[in-house]
Design a protein around this motif. Structure first.
Motif, PDB file in Angstrom:
ATOM      1  N   PHE B 158      -2.845  14.290   2.224  1.00  0.00           N
ATOM      2  CA  PHE B 158      -1.772  13.530   2.033  1.00  0.00           C
ATOM      3  C   PHE B 158       0.055  12.554   1.737  1.00  0.00           C
ATOM      4  O   PHE B 158      -0.613  12.423   0.242  1.00  0.00           O
ATOM      5  CB  PHE B 158      -2.236  11.628   3.321  1.00  0.00           C
ATOM      6  CG  PHE B 158      -3.315  12.181   3.755  1.00  0.00           C
ATOM      7  CD1 PHE B 158      -2.636  12.052   5.026  1.00  0.00           C
ATOM      8  CD2 PHE B 158      -4.311  12.009   3.867  1.00  0.00           C
ATOM      9  CE1 PHE B 158      -3.871  11.862   6.117  1.00  0.00           C
ATOM     10  CE2 PHE B 158      -5.381  12.017   4.666  1.00  0.00           C
ATOM     11  CZ  PHE B 158      -5.064  12.506   5.619  1.00  0.00           C
ATOM     12  N   LEU B 159       0.740  13.534   1.582  1.00  0.00           N
ATOM     13  CA  LEU B 159       2.197  13.397   0.734  1.00  0.00           C
ATOM     14  C   LEU B 159       2.726  12.636   1.970  1.00  0.00           C
ATOM     15  O   LEU B 159       3.539  12.600   2.349  1.00  0.00           O
ATOM     16  CB  LEU B 159       2.432  14.712   0.568  1.00  0.00           C
ATOM     17  CG  LEU B 159       2.179  15.392  -0.480  1.00  0.00           C
ATOM     18  CD1 LEU B 159       2.780  16.852  -0.734  1.00  0.00           C
ATOM     19  CD2 LEU B 159       1.414  14.731  -1.870  1.00  0.00           C
ATOM     20  N   GLU B 161       5.573   9.380   1.544  1.00  0.00           N
ATOM     21  CA  GLU B 161       6.888   8.690   1.159  1.00  0.00           C
ATOM     22  C   GLU B 161       6.703   8.202   0.383  1.00  0.00           C
ATOM     23  O   GLU B 161       7.222   7.689  -0.876  1.00  0.00           O
ATOM     24  CB  GLU B 161       7.796   8.533   2.723  1.00  0.00           C
ATOM     25  CG  GLU B 161       9.287   8.507   1.826  1.00  0.00           C
ATOM     26  CD  GLU B 161      11.029   8.281   2.603  1.00  0.00           C
ATOM     27  OE1 GLU B 161      10.056   7.473   3.538  1.00  0.00           O
ATOM     28  OE2 GLU B 161      11.688   8.529   2.357  1.00  0.00           O
ATOM     29  N   SER B 162       6.015   6.842   0.458  1.00  0.00           N
ATOM     30  CA  SER B 162       6.034   5.414  -0.317  1.00  0.00           C
ATOM     31  C   SER B 162       5.095   6.162  -0.924  1.00  0.00           C
ATOM     32  O   SER B 162       5.119   4.844  -2.332  1.00  0.00           O
ATOM     33  CB  SER B 162       5.233   4.431   0.494  1.00  0.00           C
ATOM     34  OG  SER B 162       4.199   3.826   1.366  1.00  0.00           O
ATOM     35  N   THR B 163       4.140   7.026  -1.748  1.00  0.00           N
ATOM     36  CA  THR B 163       3.579   6.950  -2.491  1.00  0.00           C
ATOM     37  C   THR B 163       3.263   8.005  -3.175  1.00  0.00           C
ATOM     38  O   THR B 163       2.374   8.955  -4.031  1.00  0.00           O
ATOM     39  CB  THR B 163       1.435   6.996  -1.852  1.00  0.00           C
ATOM     40  OG1 THR B 163       1.750   7.250  -1.303  1.00  0.00           O
ATOM     41  CG2 THR B 163       1.530   5.504  -1.201  1.00  0.00           C
ATOM     42  N   THR B 164       4.127   8.794  -3.029  1.00  0.00           N
ATOM     43  CA  THR B 164       4.118  10.298  -3.955  1.00  0.00           C
ATOM     44  C   THR B 164       5.704  10.022  -5.067  1.00  0.00           C
ATOM     45  O   THR B 164       7.094   9.740  -4.457  1.00  0.00           O
ATOM     46  CB  THR B 164       4.585  10.825  -2.561  1.00  0.00           C
ATOM     47  OG1 THR B 164       3.857  11.508  -1.568  1.00  0.00           O
ATOM     48  CG2 THR B 164       4.503  13.223  -3.504  1.00  0.00           C
ATOM     49  N   SER B 165       5.776  10.353  -6.034  1.00  0.00           N
ATOM     50  CA  SER B 165       6.907   9.991  -6.858  1.00  0.00           C
ATOM     51  C   SER B 165       7.854  11.018  -6.999  1.00  0.00           C
ATOM     52  O   SER B 165       7.379  12.453  -6.891  1.00  0.00           O
ATOM     53  CB  SER B 165       6.473   9.548  -8.230  1.00  0.00           C
ATOM     54  OG  SER B 165       6.096  10.661  -8.722  1.00  0.00           O
ATOM     55  N   THR B 166       8.721  11.416  -6.563  1.00  0.00           N
ATOM     56  CA  THR B 166       9.541  12.614  -6.687  1.00  0.00           C
ATOM     57  C   THR B 166       9.214  13.691  -8.293  1.00  0.00           C
ATOM     58  O   THR B 166       9.439  14.440  -8.105  1.00  0.00           O
ATOM     59  CB  THR B 166      11.562  12.269  -7.224  1.00  0.00           C
ATOM     60  OG1 THR B 166      11.463  11.415  -6.177  1.00  0.00           O
ATOM     61  CG2 THR B 166      12.801  12.894  -7.441  1.00  0.00           C
ATOM     62  N   ARG B 192      12.908  14.741   0.785  1.00  0.00           N
ATOM     63  CA  ARG B 192      13.766  13.970  -0.234  1.00  0.00           C
ATOM     64  C   ARG B 192      14.388  15.280  -1.170  1.00  0.00           C
ATOM     65  O   ARG B 192      13.964  16.233  -1.192  1.00  0.00           O
ATOM     66  CB  ARG B 192      12.183  13.557  -0.907  1.00  0.00           C
ATOM     67  CG  ARG B 192      12.821  12.413  -2.035  1.00  0.00           C
ATOM     68  CD  ARG B 192      12.291  11.611  -3.058  1.00  0.00           C
ATOM     69  NE  ARG B 192      11.467  10.878  -2.169  1.00  0.00           N
ATOM     70  CZ  ARG B 192       9.800  10.396  -2.839  1.00  0.00           C
ATOM     71  NH1 ARG B 192       9.751  10.664  -3.714  1.00  0.00           N
ATOM     72  NH2 ARG B 192       9.694   9.491  -1.741  1.00  0.00           N
ATOM     73  N   LEU B 273      -3.352   4.647   5.861  1.00  0.00           N
ATOM     74  CA  LEU B 273      -1.714   4.325   5.474  1.00  0.00           C
ATOM     75  C   LEU B 273      -1.212   3.523   4.329  1.00  0.00           C
ATOM     76  O   LEU B 273      -1.555   2.498   3.937  1.00  0.00           O
ATOM     77  CB  LEU B 273      -1.020   3.510   6.835  1.00  0.00           C
ATOM     78  CG  LEU B 273      -0.352   4.536   8.143  1.00  0.00           C
ATOM     79  CD1 LEU B 273      -0.641   3.518   9.175  1.00  0.00           C
ATOM     80  CD2 LEU B 273       0.720   5.463   7.939  1.00  0.00           C
ATOM     81  N   PRO B 274      -0.370   4.262   3.196  1.00  0.00           N
ATOM     82  CA  PRO B 274       0.029   3.379   2.417  1.00  0.00           C
ATOM     83  C   PRO B 274       0.734   2.266   3.047  1.00  0.00           C
ATOM     84  O   PRO B 274       1.036   1.707   3.886  1.00  0.00           O
ATOM     85  CB  PRO B 274       0.993   4.170   1.432  1.00  0.00           C
ATOM     86  CG  PRO B 274       0.911   5.069   2.468  1.00  0.00           C
ATOM     87  CD  PRO B 274       0.610   5.241   3.305  1.00  0.00           C
ATOM     88  N   LYS B 276       3.953   0.245   2.818  1.00  0.00           N
ATOM     89  CA  LYS B 276       5.320   0.109   4.055  1.00  0.00           C
ATOM     90  C   LYS B 276       4.494   1.164   4.781  1.00  0.00           C
ATOM     91  O   LYS B 276       5.378   0.543   5.838  1.00  0.00           O
ATOM     92  CB  LYS B 276       5.916   1.240   2.951  1.00  0.00           C
ATOM     93  CG  LYS B 276       7.263   0.429   1.855  1.00  0.00           C
ATOM     94  CD  LYS B 276       8.371   0.996   1.065  1.00  0.00           C
ATOM     95  CE  LYS B 276       8.754   0.264   0.155  1.00  0.00           C
ATOM     96  NZ  LYS B 276       9.549  -0.366   0.252  1.00  0.00           N
ATOM     97  N   GLU B 277       4.673   2.262   5.257  1.00  0.00           N
ATOM     98  CA  GLU B 277       3.940   2.760   6.345  1.00  0.00           C
ATOM     99  C   GLU B 277       3.570   2.435   7.239  1.00  0.00           C
ATOM    100  O   GLU B 277       4.087   2.137   8.459  1.00  0.00           O
ATOM    101  CB  GLU B 277       3.816   4.172   6.224  1.00  0.00           C
ATOM    102  CG  GLU B 277       4.644   5.312   5.613  1.00  0.00           C
ATOM    103  CD  GLU B 277       4.322   5.442   4.055  1.00  0.00           C
ATOM    104  OE1 GLU B 277       3.852   4.589   3.724  1.00  0.00           O
ATOM    105  OE2 GLU B 277       5.091   5.991   3.032  1.00  0.00           O
TER     106      GLU B 277
END
Lengths: 301, 283
Positions: B158-159, B161-166, B192, B273-274, B276-277
């Motif tokens: 699971f990637l 948006e809110s738990t995957t750094s750039t 991103r 889900l993290p 934020k999501e």
């Protein structure tokens, strides 16, 4: 050629970078703490904002995915709020707290920081029973009410804390305990509680409370056959303390856990010869955020 | 007209990775989850927009009714497919969907839809799923694009948006020699732009709404032009969700799933889900 006594594991990729941000200093003295944290245990010390910044910068090159902060009680560290604010510029952050020392002004700052970041800020609040009767004998008198107050406060500030409970009850009681947990949290105003159960680790204070590991509780080479290595924390994590970089958050008191002073130096394989490695193997992913609620078929039960 | 059985495309057999020619504008469909009604609309929509390739990033089954109705649409419209975790499970008749959930309630519901999908997927279609590639690579203008299901390194990763750094995404792009990594699996679209003119896109899913109280689902058009460079456009798809809900009820699928189709809020798979999501949803 004979095999070494315990299998070694390679770091596949440094996904999770942990910080022992308040060392072993904690305002509580829980009877099951695997590194015996207490108000007087300063065998590991605080990390400063500067210490963390240095490692965050180093972590960029290594492609770290998420950051975790633990202790002791992280919020005893006066730099904790600015550290989290800074971390959210780099990636997602999770802080493991006992929830008893949180201040409104800190939560206000952190809410704004998370709102301004693309990343999540997760709070994991340790509560080891769904009432004073079950929690307080483990974590100390009055800690259940204080932690629940912290949870409610977090929820009021818009966070969805993950309640983390070490399984100090028989496995067959899981269903009942978790159900009671959910009921208690909802009654306190936390409408969609997230809950994570952890195994106890027979180290530190817990070794005195129950027992330590016996010789047979070790990972063998045979056990690693067809096993998903990513379930093991040491396969994708490292932790920074005031002594250097260690293999995982559980083993920091073991001398062999210290792998180097920089993240780059600390990517070496690790021989999994400890009893705690066996617990990690048995339960899998015990340090990550994946939550576990309750086995039921109804959302509202 | 839907066909009951058919032969899979020879080009994608027995291949862990598929390389295709250059493209300029393509449509990417995320998890279909048996939602053949949304897939049909999405294919029509994408063709009307003049794309030069249709791709599906895996997880044909799960959640919805009548699994076998998805496959003729994929074949007849030359949709090139990646294998998702669900496809690997159904294709190889495994015990579970390998969705990667950790919560007992989430796994309970996942197992219901998995057992239903496995029982209602034909032998031919299981073979098709079994033989799909894990990734597809092609050129989009000057960019090397990698299509996969969850992440290039793990099908069911699971990637979010809110738990995957750039910088994590950049390291993946470097390691897998891709200018753009394109995924699905989480059920929620996001993108991103990365340093060094690289890109990451989660194309969303066609199978169910994305937990926003809306009944539409999403797919994504990717393109490259000399003027604008790389672009990803998220396309909302309205379909006959009331019909899907009725068919799910007729097939005795869980009322929790039907509620999601009708109301647009997730009722299951919530614990993964993290925060934020999770906060964006109702439950």
């Amino acid at each position: 050629m004979s095999r070494s006594r315990s299998p070694s594991i390679e770091l596949s990729h440094l996904d999770h970078l942990w910080f022992q941000i308040s060392g072993t200093l904690c305002n509580l003295t829980c009877h099951h703490c695997f590194i015996s944290c207490s108000p007087k245990n300063d065998s590991f010390g605080y990390l400063s904002l500067l210490d963390v910044k240095e490692k965050l910068e180093e972590s960029v090159v290594l492609g770290v995915k998420e950051y975790y902060f633990t202790g002791g009680e992280p919020f005893l560290n006066r730099d904790m709020v600015p550290i989290l604010v800074e971390t959210l510029r780099y990636g997602p952050a999770t802080v493991l707290t006992n929830g008893t020392v949180l201040k409104d002004e800190w939560l206000e700052t952190l809410r704004e920081a998370e709102h301004g970041s693309v990343y999540s800020l997760e709070f994991r609040v340790s509560i080891d029973g769904f009432s004073t009767v079950t929690n307080d004998p483990i974590r100390g008198e009055g800690t259940f009410d204080r932690a629940m107050e912290g949870v409610v406060n977090l929820v009021e500030f818009g966070f969805l804390p993950i309640i983390t409970a070490a399984r100090t009850w028989p496995d067959e009681d899981d269903q009942h305990v978790v159900g009671q947990f959910v009921k208690t949290l909802r009654e306190a105003g936390y409408e969609r509680p997230r809950l994570k159960l952890l195994p106890t680790l027979k180290l530190g204070a817990e070794e005195q409370r129950t027992s330590g590991y016996v010789a047979g509780e070790r990972i063998t080479h045979e056990m690693m056959d067809d096993f998903d290595h990513s379930q093991l924390v040491c396969e994708h994590s490292r932790i920074v303390t005031d002594r250097g970089v260690h293999v995982c958050p559980i083993l920091i008191e073991s001398p062999d856990s210290l792998l180097g002073q920089t993240l780059h130096e600390s990517t070496t394989p690790f021989e999994m010869k400890h009893g705690a490695c066996f617990t990690c193997y048995q339960y899998g992913a015990i340090c990550s955020n994946a939550s576990s609620l309750v086995e039921t078929t109804s959302r509202n039960s | 007209m839907l066909r009951a059985s058919w032969k899979p495309q020879a080009a994608i057999l027995n291949s862990p990775m598929l390389t295709v020619g250059s493209r300029t504008r393509i449509a990417c469909f995320g998890g279909v989850y048996n939602n053949y009604l949304a897939l049909e609309v999405a294919i029509y929509d994408a063709k009307s927009r003049g794309v030069d390739g249709l791709y599906c990033l895996g997880d044909m089954g799960a959640f919805g009714p009548h699994p076998d109705r998805v496959f003729p649409l994929l074949l007849e419209n030359n949709v090139t497919c990646v294998q998702g975790n669900y496809d690997d499970s159904i294709g190889n008749e495994l015990d579970n969907c390998q969705c990667g959930y950790t919560d007992p309630r989430d796994n309970y519901f996942a197992q219901i839809s998995y057992d239903y999908t496995l029982a209602n997927t034909s032998v031919e279609n299981r073979r098709f799923l079994r033989e799909l590639p894990k990734e597809i690579r092609f050129e989009l203008g000057p960019l090397n694009v990698l299509l996969c299901h969850g992440s290039p390194r793990k099908t069911n990763e699971f990637l979010w948006e809110s738990t995957t750094s750039t910088h994590f995404l950049s390291s993946l792009a470097r390691e897998y020699a891709a200018d753009a990594i394109v995924t699905t699996h989480t059920g929620i679209k996001w993108r991103r732009d990365l340093p060094d003119s690289r890109h990451f896109v989660n194309v969303g899913v066609l199978g169910r709404p994305e937990n926003d109280g809306q009944t539409n689902v999403w797919y994504t058009i990717l393109g490259h032009s000399n003027d604008a460079g790389f672009h990803a456009e998220f396309i909302p798809i309205q379909y006959d969700h009331q019909r899907l809900a009725k068919e799910m009820q007729s097939e005795r699928l869980p009322s929790e799933f039907v509620e999601t189709v009708k109301a647009g809020w997730w009722t299951t798979c919530l614990e993964i889900l993290p925060s934020k999501e999770r906060r964006r949803g109702k439950y």
